[in-house]
Design an enzyme around this catalytic site. Structure first.
Site, mmCIF file in Angstrom:
data_model
loop_
_atom_site.group_PDB
_atom_site.id
_atom_site.type_symbol
_atom_site.label_atom_id
_atom_site.label_comp_id
_atom_site.label_asym_id
_atom_site.label_seq_id
_atom_site.Cartn_x
_atom_site.Cartn_y
_atom_site.Cartn_z
ATOM 1 N N LYS A 41 16.489 -49.038 8.901
ATOM 2 C CA LYS A 41 15.843 -49.984 7.986
ATOM 3 C C LYS A 41 15.251 -51.141 8.811
ATOM 4 C CE LYS A 41 18.713 -48.028 4.441
ATOM 5 N NZ LYS A 41 17.836 -46.929 4.051
ATOM 6 N N SER B 62 22.002 -51.589 -2.069
ATOM 7 C CA SER B 62 20.674 -51.051 -1.763
ATOM 8 C C SER B 62 19.704 -51.112 -2.933
ATOM 9 C CB SER B 62 20.801 -49.605 -1.282
ATOM 10 O OG SER B 62 21.481 -48.823 -2.246
ATOM 11 N N HIS C 130 21.376 -52.659 4.625
ATOM 12 C CA HIS C 130 20.283 -53.571 4.253
ATOM 13 C C HIS C 130 20.545 -55.014 4.701
ATOM 14 C CE1 HIS C 130 18.343 -50.433 1.884
ATOM 15 N NE2 HIS C 130 19.591 -50.039 1.643
HETATM 16 C C1 LIG Z 1 23.558 -48.735 1.669
HETATM 17 C C2 LIG Z 1 23.049 -47.560 2.430
HETATM 18 N N1 LIG Z 1 23.882 -46.903 3.240
HETATM 19 C C3 LIG Z 1 23.488 -45.856 3.951
HETATM 20 C C4 LIG Z 1 22.203 -45.386 3.882
HETATM 21 C C5 LIG Z 1 21.834 -44.166 4.655
HETATM 22 O O1 LIG Z 1 21.283 -44.516 5.874
HETATM 23 P P1 LIG Z 1 20.323 -43.486 6.631
HETATM 24 O O2 LIG Z 1 19.001 -43.551 5.956
HETATM 25 O O3 LIG Z 1 20.315 -43.954 8.032
HETATM 26 O O4 LIG Z 1 20.951 -42.136 6.479
HETATM 27 C C6 LIG Z 1 21.291 -46.053 3.066
HETATM 28 C C7 LIG Z 1 19.870 -45.674 2.971
HETATM 29 O O5 LIG Z 1 19.355 -44.689 2.833
HETATM 30 C C8 LIG Z 1 21.722 -47.145 2.311
HETATM 31 O O6 LIG Z 1 20.882 -47.772 1.477
#
Ligand SMILES: Cc1ncc(COP(=O)(O)O)c(C=O)c1O
Length: 384
Positions: A238, A182, A210
């Site tokens: 996303k 991320s 992502h």
């Molecule tokens: C790699 C990754 N996993 C999980 C999440 C969490 O997802 P969510 O925003 O749907 O809780 C994010 C982002 O916030 C992320 O970048």
């Protein structure tokens, strides 16, 4: 209570002194990339809505229709009465895109990982994870009570050494990684990790937050690397432009989640409009290959202009070192009309504060080039 407020104030003073305090700014998104903030209109490179689908007319209309049909909220956990009919369509669509037998939707990506991991491993088991995994993988691993070992970023040899040494002393084992990282935008070596998992009987979980909609023809990181990933987790918040998390896996694993993952069981189902929006967005992701190819193409335009290694995803970091430099660089870009939020420790390791650029399908190429020119001449200078 006095002691409580004193504790909070002292903590905040300490964070302030280290440039680590976070704050909220009202940000009204006009059309996905343009944002009203602090009385100014800024071109944002800090949204993860890589395909701008949150603003797409078909997605908006689907959400509005779902509110009319089913109301604004789900009303209960899915296992009680919150399992409105749209869920089935969404889970079937996800399983189809991910090439899995089944899929299960959670309240968010974060909730997914803190539910999935403890449902699979616990005390006496082993988790081997990439040191740059997202916070919610770390949180799920900690909650599980399993032994957690971290391997150097994308270093399959190190992961192999940890498994060779520790696998025998544990019952079950999990390898966990982001598919696309991320904060770094690079991709995990999923094919090699999958082979490692097969060799050591360790289950591979890849977080595709992502990747979906952006790499692998829009199907995500496992498809970019032709890897067999038995636990494909991700988010709908996303590139899908909606909200929620998911796991795509075998029927047995999905059935287990529905009865054992605590963040699934003890949390209210997603609102109908959110689920409807995600279905409409996934329809577009499946159909429109020019759309899903656009963020990576634009990210590569940006990395070429900056002489950086070729982008592997829509995320491009420019590492500047210390937090105060990242803050100054971000403020300078804001003066130029760009919103690029600085990313500081503890989100990233100490000494690697950065500007994280998220390229989307809608960013005009001329603006990407103008931004790159400023970054080249003024951000890289600040970092030097
Ligand atoms: C790699 C990754 N996993 C999980 C999440 C969490 O997802 P969510 O925003 O749907 O809780 C994010 C982002 O916030 C992320 O970048």
């Amino acid at each position: 209570m006095r002691s409580l407020d004193e504790f909070a104030a002292a903590k905040l003073r300490d964070l302030d002194s280290r440039n680590r305090r976070r704050s909220l700014s009202d940000s009204a998104r006009e059309d996905g990339i343009w944002i009203q903030r602090g009385g100014r209109r800024l071109l944002s490179f800090s949204c993860n809505d890589y395909l701008n689908l949150s603003q797409h007319p078909a997605v908006r209309e689907a959400a509005i229709a779902a509110i009319r049909d089913y109301g604004a909220g789900a009303g209960a956990s899915r296992l009680v009465t919150g399992n409105h009919p749209l869920y089935r369509a969404l889970e079937e669509r996800l399983a189809q895109i991910k090439g899995s037998e089944a899929a299960c939707v959670f309240g968010s990506g974060y909730l997914a990982n803190i539910g999935i991991i403890p449902a699979l491993v616990g005390s006496g088991d082993l988790i081997v994870l990439d040191e740059l995994c997202h916070a919610c993988i770390n949180a799920g691993a900690k909650l599980s009570g399993a032994t957690v070992l971290r391997y150097r970023h994308c270093d399959v040899g190190h992961a192999e050494a940890l498994l060779a040494e520790q696998r025998g002393a544990h019952d079950r084992a999990l390898i966990a990684t982001d598919g696309v990282f991320s904060m770094d935008g690079d991709m995990a070596p999923l094919k090699a990790l999958s082979a490692l998992g097969d060799h050591h009987d360790a289950w591979l979980l890849a977080d595709d937050a992502h990747g979906l909609g952006v790499v692998g023809g829009g199907r995500g990181s496992a498809f970019a690397d032709a890897a067999n990933v038995p636990l494909q987790m991700g988010t709908l918040s996303k590139a899908v432009g909606a909200y929620g998390g998911y796991l795509a896996a075998s029927r047995a694993v999905i059935d287990l989640m529905r009865t054992r993952a605590r963040s699934f069981i003890y949390s209210t189902g997603l609102p109908p409009p959110v689920v409807a929006a995600a279905i409409a967005a996934l329809d577009l992701i499946e159909r429109d290959t020019a759309l899903t190819a656009a963020p990576l193409r634009k990210a590569r335009l940006f990395t070429r202009a900056l002489n950086l290694p070729e982008a592997q995803s829509a995320v491009v970091p420019v590492i500047v070192g210390e937090a105060d430099v990242a803050l100054a660089a971000s403020a300078m870009l804001e003066d130029e009309g760009f919103l690029v939020v600085p990313i500081r420790p503890p989100t990233v390791p100490a000494g690697t504060a950065r500007l994280r650029f998220a390229l989307t399908a809608a960013h005009p190429e001329a603006e990407i080039e103008r931004l790159a020119g400023i970054v080249r001449s003024r951000v890289m200078e600040l970092a030097a």
